[in-house]
Design a protein around this motif. Sequence first.
Motif, mmCIF file in Angstrom:
data_model
loop_
_atom_site.group_PDB
_atom_site.id
_atom_site.type_symbol
_atom_site.label_atom_id
_atom_site.label_comp_id
_atom_site.label_asym_id
_atom_site.label_seq_id
_atom_site.Cartn_x
_atom_site.Cartn_y
_atom_site.Cartn_z
ATOM 1 N N LEU A 47 0.831 -1.208 0.000
ATOM 2 C CA LEU A 47 0.000 0.000 0.000
ATOM 3 C C LEU A 47 0.867 1.260 0.000
ATOM 4 O O LEU A 47 0.547 2.246 -0.680
ATOM 5 N N MET A 48 1.960 1.242 0.744
ATOM 6 C CA MET A 48 2.856 2.392 0.771
ATOM 7 C C MET A 48 3.502 2.623 -0.592
ATOM 8 O O MET A 48 3.555 3.761 -1.095
ATOM 9 N N LEU A 49 3.973 1.574 -1.229
ATOM 10 C CA LEU A 49 4.604 1.714 -2.539
ATOM 11 C C LEU A 49 3.599 2.202 -3.583
ATOM 12 O O LEU A 49 3.948 3.025 -4.449
ATOM 13 N N ALA B 82 12.853 -6.029 12.871
ATOM 14 C CA ALA B 82 13.995 -5.908 11.958
ATOM 15 C C ALA B 82 13.718 -6.610 10.630
ATOM 16 O O ALA B 82 14.124 -6.126 9.563
ATOM 17 N N LYS B 83 13.026 -7.728 10.672
ATOM 18 C CA LYS B 83 12.696 -8.450 9.437
ATOM 19 C C LYS B 83 11.855 -7.584 8.511
ATOM 20 O O LYS B 83 12.108 -7.516 7.300
ATOM 21 N N HIS B 84 10.853 -6.907 9.062
ATOM 22 C CA HIS B 84 10.004 -6.048 8.237
ATOM 23 C C HIS B 84 10.765 -4.808 7.783
ATOM 24 O O HIS B 84 10.553 -4.328 6.660
ATOM 25 N N ALA C 56 12.779 -5.546 4.714
ATOM 26 C CA ALA C 56 11.950 -5.550 3.505
ATOM 27 C C ALA C 56 11.666 -4.123 3.034
ATOM 28 O O ALA C 56 11.669 -3.842 1.823
ATOM 29 N N ILE C 57 11.442 -3.212 3.976
ATOM 30 C CA ILE C 57 11.211 -1.810 3.623
ATOM 31 C C ILE C 57 12.457 -1.220 2.978
ATOM 32 O O ILE C 57 12.386 -0.525 1.954
ATOM 33 N N ARG C 58 13.598 -1.486 3.568
ATOM 34 C CA ARG C 58 14.852 -0.944 3.051
ATOM 35 C C ARG C 58 15.162 -1.487 1.654
ATOM 36 O O ARG C 58 15.724 -0.776 0.813
ATOM 37 N N MET C 59 14.804 -2.717 1.411
ATOM 38 C CA MET C 59 15.047 -3.304 0.089
ATOM 39 C C MET C 59 14.292 -2.559 -1.000
ATOM 40 O O MET C 59 14.671 -2.585 -2.173
ATOM 41 N N GLN C 60 13.213 -1.866 -0.641
ATOM 42 C CA GLN C 60 12.422 -1.113 -1.611
ATOM 43 C C GLN C 60 12.914 0.327 -1.773
ATOM 44 O O GLN C 60 12.296 1.116 -2.494
ATOM 45 N N GLY C 61 13.998 0.678 -1.088
ATOM 46 C CA GLY C 61 14.587 1.998 -1.264
ATOM 47 C C GLY C 61 14.171 3.036 -0.252
ATOM 48 O O GLY C 61 14.663 4.172 -0.305
ATOM 49 N N LEU C 62 13.246 2.702 0.655
ATOM 50 C CA LEU C 62 12.876 3.651 1.700
ATOM 51 C C LEU C 62 13.903 3.591 2.824
ATOM 52 O O LEU C 62 14.596 2.583 3.001
#
Length: 812
Positions: A190-192, A221-223, A226-232
């Motif tokens: 939803l954020m993306l 940390a797991k979530h 995943a957020i960091r992998m999307q560039g945020l």
Amino acid sequence: MLLYIKTPNRSLQHGDVREPGLTSQDAVLRYSCKDNQALLMTLTQLAQEFPESVLDDSYVWYLPKGEVDITTWMANIMPFNTFYARMRHPWLLDDLSKHVQMHFQPIVDFTQNGKIFGYEALCRLQDPNGNILTGEEAFRLARQVSREVELDMVCQNLALAGKANAIAHGTPLFINVLPQTIMRDDWLDLMLDALDRHGIEQRDVVVEIIESEEVSPELLAKHCDAIRMQGLRIALDDMGSGFNGLSTLAVVRADFIKIDRTIVHEAQGSRVRTVLLEAIISMAQRLGCTIVAEGLERVEDITYCQDLGLVYAQGYYFAKPALNPTETVTALPIRDESHRSPIPDEFRISEFVSRGITIEVNTPIDQARQIFIDNPDIACAVVLDNLRPIGLLKRGKVFTHRSDALGNYCDALPRMITSRMPSSQLARGLYLERGEIEPWVMVSDDGVYVGIIHPLEIMSQIINRKTSSGNMHPLSQLTTGPTLRQSLDVSLRNNPTTHLVYIDLDHFKAYNDRYGFIRGDAMIRLLSEIVRQEFHNQTGTLVGHIGGDDFVLILDHEDHNLVNVLLNVINHFQALAVHLYDSSDLERRFFTTEDGKDHPVASVSIAVVNGSQGAISNSVAAAERAASLKKIGKSNIGSIVVVESNPPRLVLPRSEEYSDWQSRALNALKMLQTLPRSQDAHCLDGCFADYPFFEVVFELNVDGSQRHANWINPNMYGKIKAGGAGADRSLQAYYNAVKDSMNPYISSIYLSTATEDFCLTVSTPVFDTDGMMSSILVADINIAAMAMLSSLPNEVPQIKVKSADARVLSVA
């Protein structure tokens, strides 16, 4: 209509009506309310008469008169506070977006003279009467009606709309998000989608995780990964209070840490706040995080944060949150001596010892449980046997196990120290702690329990302790903290020819993510030793450690050979840092992080601020000019020196310059083969004067067993064990590599458990007159000695080396 209120395990004296079947411990109140207005008046009266702790445990049934089925009964049961909030604020059950406003508060950059760096989006809730509620008040109400996540999502969508409409591209927006929202399966998608819809780049959004409830740091940390992998990017809010503590900081690789305003406000005048603030700063620097100080309102707080080396800040001093993002903020205060921060007093470990809770080992388990019940704030107790500590009893275990013996509940003791422990050794121990930091136990010289200390409370005091040479960083042993900043300001004020050199590692945070904090510390230590060696004993030069991977040189004179010396720093670093990377990364000349990005190996950026573009007014202005130079340097791939001029002068390192430090070390080890070696622990003492870079030397038989006890450098007595004879070393790389290849070997850099310093191991075969290998000679070299060997003039290399990455390297 009937209202029932039930509070278990409470005795309410309010004319309550007992229902059949209830125990004497249960209390039920029953009221008849003719309409909603009467109902609300009754609820308000109860909220005023009874303590919050009672109502927090209370449940409500609200039913019409007459018979109802069990489904209706169950559907109408809810906590008192939830029911009361629904009746008092029915508008909270409507479309929340009609009531939410997003206000924006700027975040300023100290290094850019107070320029706006970004904004934080803050929730404001407007009730039907026009009253504006703060974000804290809004989420407290939303939590009571179980709409906390819905409010969170509305705020995020409105914040992104505000970013798209009023905040420039490239200016980051910090958006508060609850942990429970982040951990929803659909949240990231939803954020993306929202970012795509508003045309916002991922890099421009910082997901600021706010405290709301305790969650598993590992799950969070797991979530976040995943957020960091999307560039945020990720920020941790309210560090130093609430649930965002060291355990969260250790596993959530945040880009930003926001320090809670309750710690920053008037920290200069509070010893407790100062210790906690400086500890968080130290941890953040080691983890590669950028700190944002919140709640700055006073000039003294701002100048103190500047003295501590913080980069970003926000608070009412600069600007209050506004519906429309402001483009102007109050200028940074003018510095003068009245606002200068005092240097912390010398560290005294006795000031941080507390008695703690102790329990004798023969105490009955029921009594031990009662101690924890009576002390709800303690997490653990020290178990004693005749006044000597034998174990740690944690709250979680004492209520879960079913054994009768108290000893079966105990964990092993954490680190034990005495009041005589040197502060340098204590500092190293603090730096080696990983994950959750347990309290340390202090004992007297004869082992009697004295008390406990909490590492977080003393870490910064050690890092910033006042010594004869100023505040010393425990990792690099270079001047740091307020002393460094004040030295810089004094030099700039008194000497217009002051030259400043800023040195930092490229892609250091990525390196930490790829290789871990131990190797990250080793890389910082390696660079500090190389810089120290190159500028050792140079008059008019101070080498300082700003923090993390940033160093500064303060020169009170112009040095025409400065650039050449800085190129030597780069070349020596590139020659030695190969022992901190895996062979596959060295062969490719870059390493890859989890997000798929490639980063060059062994890269350093250096900025020289020489005053050619105008006088340097103070340390903040110097850092600002250095930042612009480093930005130019970091736009190039690989190491570089950027010298201030118009335009800036770019100097690239000499390509593939050879350093024979490996041959020098191995030649020295080879020379020891010609000397008599025996069981005498001091037979090689005289050799250490000629080869002081060896910390310890020992010899292995061809089967891998150690032939004699360790031969120890006299300077290392007491730090390295003198035994070792007969120990089996056959599984060690320094044995197998030499046995298999018959060539010398050099390991990767590692952290020695004996000396608590970074070292590497060299080993070389010893051959008899028939050319057969008769033994293997092994030595440890610390990281400072590596830098010293690398700085010596080159000799003619002759030795082949088998390195830790299992490649045979010819240094000829």
